[in-house]
Structure formats: C-alpha cells, structure tokens
Design a protein around this motif. Structure first.
Motif, PDB file in Angstrom:
ATOM      1  N   ALA A  47      39.413  36.831  42.579  1.00 28.03           N
ATOM      2  CA  ALA A  47      40.780  37.116  43.010  1.00 28.03           C
ATOM      3  C   ALA A  47      40.683  37.062  44.523  1.00 28.03           C
ATOM      4  O   ALA A  47      40.400  38.059  45.180  1.00 28.03           O
ATOM      5  CB  ALA A  47      41.244  38.479  42.511  1.00 28.03           C
ATOM      6  N   ARG A  50      45.748  37.671  48.171  1.00 26.54           N
ATOM      7  CA  ARG A  50      47.040  38.144  47.638  1.00 26.54           C
ATOM      8  C   ARG A  50      48.073  37.021  47.634  1.00 26.54           C
ATOM      9  O   ARG A  50      48.935  36.975  46.757  1.00 26.54           O
ATOM     10  CB  ARG A  50      47.543  39.319  48.473  1.00 26.54           C
ATOM     11  N   ASN A  51      48.005  36.140  48.626  1.00 26.27           N
ATOM     12  CA  ASN A  51      48.883  34.979  48.661  1.00 26.27           C
ATOM     13  C   ASN A  51      48.417  33.998  47.592  1.00 26.27           C
ATOM     14  O   ASN A  51      47.314  33.447  47.689  1.00 26.27           O
ATOM     15  CB  ASN A  51      48.842  34.345  50.052  1.00 26.27           C
ATOM     16  N   GLN A  52      49.227  33.807  46.577  1.00 27.03           N
ATOM     17  CA  GLN A  52      48.765  33.041  45.413  1.00 27.03           C
ATOM     18  C   GLN A  52      48.550  31.556  45.714  1.00 27.03           C
ATOM     19  O   GLN A  52      47.719  30.913  45.063  1.00 27.03           O
ATOM     20  CB  GLN A  52      49.745  33.221  44.251  1.00 27.03           C
ATOM     21  N   GLU A  53      49.260  31.025  46.683  1.00 29.66           N
ATOM     22  CA  GLU A  53      49.015  29.639  47.073  1.00 29.66           C
ATOM     23  C   GLU A  53      47.602  29.503  47.660  1.00 29.66           C
ATOM     24  O   GLU A  53      46.845  28.594  47.292  1.00 29.66           O
ATOM     25  CB  GLU A  53      50.065  29.182  48.086  1.00 29.66           C
ATOM     26  N   ASN A  55      45.182  31.670  47.193  1.00 32.22           N
ATOM     27  CA  ASN A  55      44.262  32.059  46.122  1.00 32.22           C
ATOM     28  C   ASN A  55      43.879  30.845  45.276  1.00 32.22           C
ATOM     29  O   ASN A  55      42.693  30.570  45.032  1.00 32.22           O
ATOM     30  CB  ASN A  55      44.928  33.135  45.263  1.00 32.22           C
ATOM     31  N   LYS A  56      44.876  30.099  44.833  1.00 31.44           N
ATOM     32  CA  LYS A  56      44.618  28.918  44.003  1.00 31.44           C
ATOM     33  C   LYS A  56      43.910  27.825  44.799  1.00 31.44           C
ATOM     34  O   LYS A  56      43.015  27.148  44.276  1.00 31.44           O
ATOM     35  CB  LYS A  56      45.939  28.396  43.426  1.00 31.44           C
ATOM     36  N   ASP A  71      45.266  36.418  39.705  1.00 30.99           N
ATOM     37  CA  ASP A  71      46.277  36.902  40.629  1.00 30.99           C
ATOM     38  C   ASP A  71      46.014  38.346  41.053  1.00 30.99           C
ATOM     39  O   ASP A  71      46.419  38.759  42.142  1.00 30.99           O
ATOM     40  CB  ASP A  71      47.666  36.836  39.985  1.00 30.99           C
ATOM     41  N   ASP A  72      45.362  39.115  40.196  1.00 26.06           N
ATOM     42  CA  ASP A  72      45.181  40.551  40.403  1.00 26.06           C
ATOM     43  C   ASP A  72      43.704  40.910  40.252  1.00 26.06           C
ATOM     44  O   ASP A  72      43.090  40.568  39.237  1.00 26.06           O
ATOM     45  CB  ASP A  72      46.020  41.321  39.378  1.00 26.06           C
TER      46      ASP A  72
END
Length: 384
Positions: A47, A50-53, A55-56, A71-72
């Motif tokens: 993980a 926190r910014n999912q863009e 993160n991915k 995500d978490d």
C-alpha cells in the motif's frame, strides 16, 4: 560465507510488503533497490501511497501484481499477513506509531525506516505492544552499512587509534535554502518535515543518524549534552540548524552538527574520531576511503583496495575498487544483515547480528535529542 550460503539455500528470498514508500517517497525506491540487490528479498505487495494514482503507478513501475497493490494499508496487512516474511514501514515518521502498534499487536515482523517514532513519549506508547523475545524488528540506520565505516569500527576496536578521546559528527544539508533539483524538477521539503514534534524534526531526519554512528563506533551512549537550536530558513518557528556538545561516561567528548540551511552542502555527512595514537576521518562523499593520521607523523589513505582488515570481504566488493560503492550499496549491506537476522528469528534462534538495531537503540537516540531540547530551555548541560 558458509553460514550465509546455507541461509540463502533455505530462504532464496524473503517476501516483503511495503507500507508507504511509493513514487513520491524520499526513501521508498532506495529500500526497494537495496532489498533486491543481493537477491535476499522480494517486494511482492504494498500500500504504497494514499494517492491512488501514485499507488497504482508505483506497483506498475516495480512489477507488483495489480491484485497485491492495496488502497488501504490495514486491509493489506490482513490480506497478506500469512504470505509475507516482513512488513516494511516507510510512511512519514509521524505516522509510524499507529502503524507499528497495529503490526506489533498482531505479532508481525517489521522493518522500519528511521526515525522509529517522534520521541520518547511515543516510544513509551509503543512498548506495551512490543515483546523483543517474540517479535522481529529492524530499524534501518543505514550509514553504518558503508564498508569503510565498518572498517573504522574494526580499527577502533583493534586499538589502532589508541584510547578514543574525541568524536565529531556533522550532517549539513542545504535543502531548505536550496531545494534539490532532480531531473529538472525542484524537490520542495515534504510537509511533515516542516513541523516539529516532541523533538525537532531535523533531529528525527538527520540527528538520529549522527547518534547511530557515534554509538555504533564507540559502543557507548552519550551521558550529557549541551545544545543550541536555530532557525535560519524561511520556515518560521522551525528548528533547521542544531549544534550539540556531548559527553560520555568514559570521558570521551564530542560534538554533533546538523543543518538544513548550509548552502553548498548536498549531504556533508562526516565523521572525525581522535585517539591518543591516531585519528580517522570519513566523508560520505568519498565513501571508499578513510583518512588516517598517527602520532609518529604518518598519514595514510586507506581504501577498499588497501590493507583493509574488514572491508576486504567479498560482500563489500560487488565491484572491484576504483568503482566506488555508495548509498544504495550501504543500504543493501544492511538488508543482507537483516536477512540473516530474519532467518535466525524464523528458526527460533536469538538474534546475534551486530549491525541490526531495534527499539532500544532507537529509544536511546530519541532520549538524546529530548535532552538536547531541554538544554536549549535551561541553557545548560542536561543528562540524557
């Protein structure tokens, strides 16, 4: 070497999950590279941000399967805890306490980026969750991973410098006055570094390294300190320059200087140590050399190609001398030590690696800087 080979035979790689450390992190990619360098670890889940863009994007960049990019972080821990050898905590320091309490409560193995937490009060809040007899913890103080720093420790322990009398450490940087330009983009300080906690954040960021190196080299903790905190940057009410005098019970005297406003210093980490027979100086910008001076007038430059008693080992010479080792290699040396410790832990054996440090060492450093803060208030020497 036989012991290390046996360890690798039973554990080709340990599986890691990162909490934090994504593509906007200051240290995440270093941990990723160092962990993989000697093929003792593999990052398989995370993980990262926190910014999912972001993160991915981190998962894609590092080749992590998309179904193991979470995500978490708490959800990741629950999903991965039976498939992971250790969780690596790489979030900003103010977030460490929450994460470490959660992981320790579940008795999960942890590798944690320094500073472990923000001060002695948070150490006290963490202790009820941690049992050193039953849980694995490694806090990554990586500068003692440099081969020539370990050579220096060997010289000191061998008495080559005589009885140690003085140690001076400094880590001046310029980032608050001249933010680094990385690939054409100015890298401004992260928001958490612009707020002081129980001890000044500069002490968490830089100071814990100086404490670690002093304790690592001397095998002794400071007993007293006299400190001055200053602000020389545009960030009001923030400590960005620290001078400290330190005393040791053995009689050794020393000093520490750390700064975020020393223009001209990208990272001026330097160690100078003086005995009654000789002295030594090590600079991170020239990591493969030790400058030695002796009381008979001799002056020597000792490097990895020289007559090293310790740094000549194969593990510190991934490439022949003349091709300097650096920060990531030093970190990889530490990860190799952590791998050895983790293997021992999984086999039910007591940890014996002198290069892997945990909660008590982290606590000692935070106590030193809490005493330094008191010193700035009392304007006198304070007991650590």
């Amino acid at each position: 070497m036989k012991h290390e080979a046996a360890m690798l035979h039973t554990h080709p790689t340990f599986k890691l999950a990162f909490i934090g450390g994504g593509n906007t992190s200051a240290v995440g990619y270093v941990h990723f590279c160092a962990a993989h360098m000697d093929h003792k670890f593999q990052v398989v889940a995370g993980a990262f941000c926190r910014n999912q863009e972001n993160n991915k994007a981190t998962g894609i960049h590092w080749g992590i399967s998309s179904d193991r990019v979470y995500d978490d972080w708490k959800y990741m821990v629950e999903a991965e805890k039976d498939h992971i050898d250790a969780f690596v905590v790489l979030t900003p320091t103010p977030h460490h306490l929450e994460v470490l309490q959660y992981l320790f409560e579940k008795k999960l193995p942890v590798i944690c980026e320094k500073a472990m937490v923000c001060g002695p009060k948070e150490i006290a809040a963490l202790r009820p969750y941690y049992d050193p007899e039953k849980q694995f913890l490694a806090v990554t103080f990586n500068y003692s991973g440099y081969a020539m720093v370990r050579e220096l420790k060997h010289l000191i322990n061998s008495g080559k410098l005589g009885e140690i009398q003085k140690i001076h450490l400094e880590m001046p940087q310029e980032g608050f006055r001249r933010p680094p330009d990385i690939a054409g983009k100015t890298s401004q300080p992260q928001a958490w570094r612009l707020q002081d906690a129980e001890v000044p954040t500069i002490c968490l960021d830089l100071g814990v390294h100086l404490h670690h190196l002093s304790s690592f080299l001397l095998n002794e903790e400071p007993s007293h300190t006299l400190a001055e905190f200053s602000n020389h940057s545009q960030y009001a009410n923030l400590v960005d320059d620290v001078h400290m005098l330190v005393k040791y019970a053995s009689g050794i005297k020393g000093s520490m200087w750390m700064s975020k406003t020393a223009i001209g210093h990208r990272n001026g980490l330097q160690v100078r140590i003086y005995g009654d027979i000789g002295s030594a100086k090590w600079l991170q910008l020239n990591p493969d050399e030790l400058e030695l001076n002796f009381n008979d007038g001799r002056r020597e430059i000792l490097d990895r190609a020289g007559q090293c008693d310790y740094a000549h080992q194969f593990r510190y010479n991934r490439m022949k001398p003349g091709h300097p080792t650096g920060f990531v290699e030093a970190f990889a040396n530490l990860y190799s030590d952590i791998a050895q410790d983790l293997a021992s832990f999984q086999q039910g054996q007591t940890s014996s690696n002198s290069y892997v440090f945990g909660l008590e060492h982290a606590a000692d450093g935070l106590k030193l800087f809490a005493a330094a803060k008191r010193s700035t208030q009392t304007l006198g020497w304070e007991s650590v």
